[in-house]
Design a protein around this motif. Structure first.
Motif, PDB file in Angstrom:
ATOM      1  N   ARG A 256      13.205 102.479   7.984  1.00 55.36           N
ATOM      2  CA  ARG A 256      14.418 101.932   8.617  1.00 55.36           C
ATOM      3  C   ARG A 256      14.828 100.665   7.875  1.00 55.36           C
ATOM      4  O   ARG A 256      14.002  99.836   7.527  1.00 55.36           O
TER       5      ARG A 256
ATOM      6  N   ASN B 287      20.028  97.558   9.462  1.00 58.55           N
ATOM      7  CA  ASN B 287      20.687  98.538  10.307  1.00 58.55           C
ATOM      8  C   ASN B 287      19.682  99.626  10.674  1.00 58.55           C
ATOM      9  O   ASN B 287      19.231 100.358   9.797  1.00 58.55           O
ATOM     10  N   ASP B 288      19.351  99.750  11.937  1.00 61.50           N
ATOM     11  CA  ASP B 288      18.353 100.723  12.391  1.00 61.50           C
ATOM     12  C   ASP B 288      18.745 102.173  12.102  1.00 61.50           C
ATOM     13  O   ASP B 288      17.887 103.041  12.021  1.00 61.50           O
ATOM     14  N   ARG B 289      20.038 102.427  11.964  1.00 61.87           N
ATOM     15  CA  ARG B 289      20.479 103.803  11.731  1.00 61.87           C
ATOM     16  C   ARG B 289      20.344 104.212  10.271  1.00 61.87           C
ATOM     17  O   ARG B 289      20.412 105.390   9.953  1.00 61.87           O
ATOM     18  N   VAL B 290      20.161 103.268   9.384  1.00 60.13           N
ATOM     19  CA  VAL B 290      20.087 103.543   7.947  1.00 60.13           C
ATOM     20  C   VAL B 290      18.635 103.632   7.508  1.00 60.13           C
ATOM     21  O   VAL B 290      17.819 102.792   7.871  1.00 60.13           O
ATOM     22  N   LYS B 291      18.334 104.666   6.717  1.00 57.57           N
ATOM     23  CA  LYS B 291      16.991 104.818   6.164  1.00 57.57           C
ATOM     24  C   LYS B 291      17.051 104.493   4.671  1.00 57.57           C
ATOM     25  O   LYS B 291      17.902 105.004   3.942  1.00 57.57           O
TER      26      LYS B 291
END
Length: 138
Positions: A82, A86-90
């Motif tokens: 992560r 941004n938690d949504r982006v890997k």
């Protein structure tokens, strides 16, 4: 002798096919495709890259890049983490196996490059590069 554009196209295609076959022969023990190898090399040069960057760099659709990354992750070459921002982006990083594979592939690519020009002088290479750079599609 006068060559046609079709002959040039066939020659370039043949060189590419031979290069791909050489790569496949030399890396069969690594169990990795050329595109996977290029992807690993990109991630090594750009640790923390995201999938969208890879898709843009290789001019691939997001879905096909996603599938490849899933395979590379499953096989232990990469890991996704992560993003701190941004938690949504890997973000993507190589594992130790990924680094070892890039080193092995780099050696094969150097051998391929050497084979490509083994019968050419530096002047031949310079002239060929000058002419090939004139070919543009976009």
């Amino acid at each position: 002798m006068i060559y046609t554009a079709s002959e040039l196209n066939n020659l370039l295609r043949g060189i590419l096919i031979d290069e791909r076959q050489f790569f496949a022969d030399q890396t069969k023990d690594l169990n990795i495709t050329g595109q996977q190898a290029r992807t690993l090399a990109y991630i090594e040069q750009h640790p923390g890259a995201i999938q969208r960057e890879l898709a843009e760099a290789f001019k691939r659709r997001g879905a096909s890049m996603s599938n490849m990354l899933k395979i590379l992750e499953r096989d232990g070459y990469i890991e996704r983490r992560r993003s701190a921002d941004n938690d949504r982006v890997k973000v993507l990083y190589l594992t130790e196996l990924g680094h070892q594979t890039v080193a092995a592939v780099t050696s094969v690519l150097k051998a391929s490059e050497n084979k490509l020009v083994e019968n050419l002088s530096q002047q031949d290479i310079d002239e060929l590069m000058t002419q090939l750079k004139k070919i543009k599609f976009y």
